[in-house]
Design a protein around this motif. Structure first.
Motif, PDB file in Angstrom:
ATOM      1  N   MET A   1      15.214  53.581  23.258  1.00 26.76           N
ATOM      2  CA  MET A   1      16.476  54.151  23.690  1.00 26.76           C
ATOM      3  C   MET A   1      17.273  54.445  22.428  1.00 26.76           C
ATOM      4  N   ARG A   2      17.869  55.636  22.373  1.00 22.91           N
ATOM      5  CA  ARG A   2      18.620  56.010  21.187  1.00 22.91           C
ATOM      6  C   ARG A   2      19.859  56.819  21.557  1.00 22.91           C
ATOM      7  N   ILE A   3      20.790  56.891  20.618  1.00 24.57           N
ATOM      8  CA  ILE A   3      21.989  57.707  20.798  1.00 24.57           C
ATOM      9  C   ILE A   3      21.628  59.154  20.499  1.00 24.57           C
ATOM     10  N   HIS A   4      21.814  60.011  21.473  1.00 25.47           N
ATOM     11  CA  HIS A   4      21.522  61.434  21.332  1.00 25.47           C
ATOM     12  C   HIS A   4      22.741  62.203  20.839  1.00 25.47           C
ATOM     13  N   LYS A   5      23.935  61.800  21.320  1.00 31.66           N
ATOM     14  CA  LYS A   5      25.154  62.539  20.992  1.00 31.66           C
ATOM     15  C   LYS A   5      26.354  61.607  21.109  1.00 31.66           C
ATOM     16  N   ILE A   6      27.320  61.789  20.196  1.00 31.90           N
ATOM     17  CA  ILE A   6      28.563  61.024  20.242  1.00 31.90           C
ATOM     18  C   ILE A   6      29.729  61.993  20.335  1.00 31.90           C
ATOM     19  N   ASP A   7      30.570  61.832  21.359  1.00 27.52           N
ATOM     20  CA  ASP A   7      31.829  62.571  21.487  1.00 27.52           C
ATOM     21  C   ASP A   7      32.950  61.547  21.340  1.00 27.52           C
ATOM     22  N   TRP A   8      33.608  61.575  20.189  1.00 24.88           N
ATOM     23  CA  TRP A   8      34.634  60.581  19.905  1.00 24.88           C
ATOM     24  C   TRP A   8      35.888  60.820  20.737  1.00 24.88           C
ATOM     25  N   ILE A   9      36.353  59.782  21.381  1.00 23.33           N
ATOM     26  CA  ILE A   9      37.656  59.787  22.035  1.00 23.33           C
ATOM     27  C   ILE A   9      38.693  59.394  20.992  1.00 23.33           C
ATOM     28  N   SER A  10      38.377  58.332  20.228  1.00 23.84           N
ATOM     29  CA  SER A  10      39.229  57.878  19.139  1.00 23.84           C
ATOM     30  C   SER A  10      38.357  57.186  18.098  1.00 23.84           C
ATOM     31  N   LYS A  11      38.180  57.829  16.941  1.00 23.33           N
ATOM     32  CA  LYS A  11      37.410  57.204  15.869  1.00 23.33           C
ATOM     33  C   LYS A  11      38.110  55.960  15.344  1.00 23.33           C
ATOM     34  N   GLU A  12      39.456  56.006  15.302  1.00 18.78           N
ATOM     35  CA  GLU A  12      40.210  54.854  14.807  1.00 18.78           C
ATOM     36  C   GLU A  12      39.988  53.627  15.675  1.00 18.78           C
ATOM     37  N   SER A  13      39.915  53.826  16.990  1.00 18.35           N
ATOM     38  CA  SER A  13      39.695  52.718  17.927  1.00 18.35           C
ATOM     39  C   SER A  13      38.218  52.484  18.228  1.00 18.35           C
ATOM     40  N   LEU A  14      37.350  53.336  17.645  1.00 18.98           N
ATOM     41  CA  LEU A  14      35.898  53.261  17.861  1.00 18.98           C
ATOM     42  C   LEU A  14      35.526  53.454  19.331  1.00 18.98           C
ATOM     43  N   GLU A  15      36.268  54.343  20.043  1.00 14.50           N
ATOM     44  CA  GLU A  15      35.993  54.659  21.442  1.00 14.50           C
ATOM     45  C   GLU A  15      35.298  56.019  21.518  1.00 14.50           C
ATOM     46  N   ALA A  16      34.201  56.072  22.293  1.00 16.98           N
ATOM     47  CA  ALA A  16      33.447  57.321  22.367  1.00 16.98           C
ATOM     48  C   ALA A  16      32.711  57.442  23.692  1.00 16.98           C
ATOM     49  N   GLU A  17      32.397  58.692  24.046  1.00 15.37           N
ATOM     50  CA  GLU A  17      31.445  58.983  25.108  1.00 15.37           C
ATOM     51  C   GLU A  17      30.117  59.224  24.414  1.00 15.37           C
ATOM     52  N   VAL A  18      29.107  58.484  24.822  1.00 11.19           N
ATOM     53  CA  VAL A  18      27.822  58.502  24.132  1.00 11.19           C
ATOM     54  C   VAL A  18      26.721  58.914  25.099  1.00 11.19           C
ATOM     55  N   THR A  19      25.930  59.903  24.693  1.00 14.81           N
ATOM     56  CA  THR A  19      24.747  60.274  25.461  1.00 14.81           C
ATOM     57  C   THR A  19      23.587  59.452  24.926  1.00 14.81           C
ATOM     58  N   VAL A  20      22.980  58.665  25.814  1.00 14.73           N
ATOM     59  CA  VAL A  20      21.862  57.796  25.468  1.00 14.73           C
ATOM     60  C   VAL A  20      20.616  58.342  26.156  1.00 14.73           C
ATOM     61  N   THR A  21      19.484  58.356  25.434  1.00 19.60           N
ATOM     62  CA  THR A  21      18.253  58.908  25.995  1.00 19.60           C
ATOM     63  C   THR A  21      17.044  58.068  25.593  1.00 19.60           C
ATOM     64  N   ASP A  22      15.998  58.195  26.393  1.00 18.62           N
ATOM     65  CA  ASP A  22      14.700  57.630  26.030  1.00 18.62           C
ATOM     66  C   ASP A  22      13.735  58.758  25.662  1.00 18.62           C
ATOM     67  N   GLY A  23      14.262  59.984  25.567  1.00 16.19           N
ATOM     68  CA  GLY A  23      13.441  61.153  25.288  1.00 16.19           C
ATOM     69  C   GLY A  23      13.138  61.954  26.541  1.00 16.19           C
ATOM     70  N   ILE A  24      13.303  61.327  27.699  1.00 17.64           N
ATOM     71  CA  ILE A  24      13.078  62.005  28.987  1.00 17.64           C
ATOM     72  C   ILE A  24      14.346  61.929  29.836  1.00 17.64           C
ATOM     73  N   LEU A  25      14.797  60.705  30.101  1.00 22.27           N
ATOM     74  CA  LEU A  25      16.007  60.477  30.887  1.00 22.27           C
ATOM     75  C   LEU A  25      17.199  60.362  29.952  1.00 22.27           C
ATOM     76  N   LYS A  26      18.400  60.716  30.462  1.00 20.45           N
ATOM     77  CA  LYS A  26      19.605  60.517  29.659  1.00 20.45           C
ATOM     78  C   LYS A  26      20.773  60.170  30.561  1.00 20.45           C
ATOM     79  N   VAL A  27      21.740  59.474  29.955  1.00 24.12           N
ATOM     80  CA  VAL A  27      22.928  59.050  30.671  1.00 24.12           C
ATOM     81  C   VAL A  27      24.103  59.071  29.689  1.00 24.12           C
TER      82      VAL A  27
END
Length: 92
Positions: free
Chosen positions: A1-27
């Motif tokens: 499982m790896r991080i595919h994409k990071i959309d930062w909400i706040s870099k200062e607060s380290l808050e983000a929406e993260v797309t996680v994938t296994d290469g087939i499925l993603k969430v």
């Protein structure tokens, strides 16, 4: 499982929406604090909150379907640890 994409909400607060994938499925998940760079392999499980409609399935299919509400998914996986609520969905 790896991080595919990071959309930062706040870099200062380290808050983000993260797309996680296994290469087939993603969430897409909310992460806080996010200290991993894009492309990192994740070893910890993904925690799910507000789960509903948990039922036993008779087949061994892995499935993730995005629902209309944000961060809402229909997930079908394999129960790994009932006491700790761990479910495997593909490589996630």
């Amino acid at each position: 499982m790896r991080i595919h994409k990071i959309d930062w909400i706040s870099k200062e607060s380290l808050e983000a929406e993260v797309t996680v994938t296994d290469g087939i499925l993603k969430v897409i998940c909310f992460a806080h604090p996010l200290t991993y760079p894009d492309g990192s392999r994740l070893r910890e499980p993904i925690d799910c909150y507000g789960t509903t409609n948990i039922v036993r399935a008779d087949d061994n299919e892995y499935k993730i379907e995005k629902q209309t509400e944000y961060f809402s998914y229909y997930i079908k996986g394999r129960l790994i640890d009932q006491n700790n609520g761990i479910v495997r969905v593909g490589g996630l």
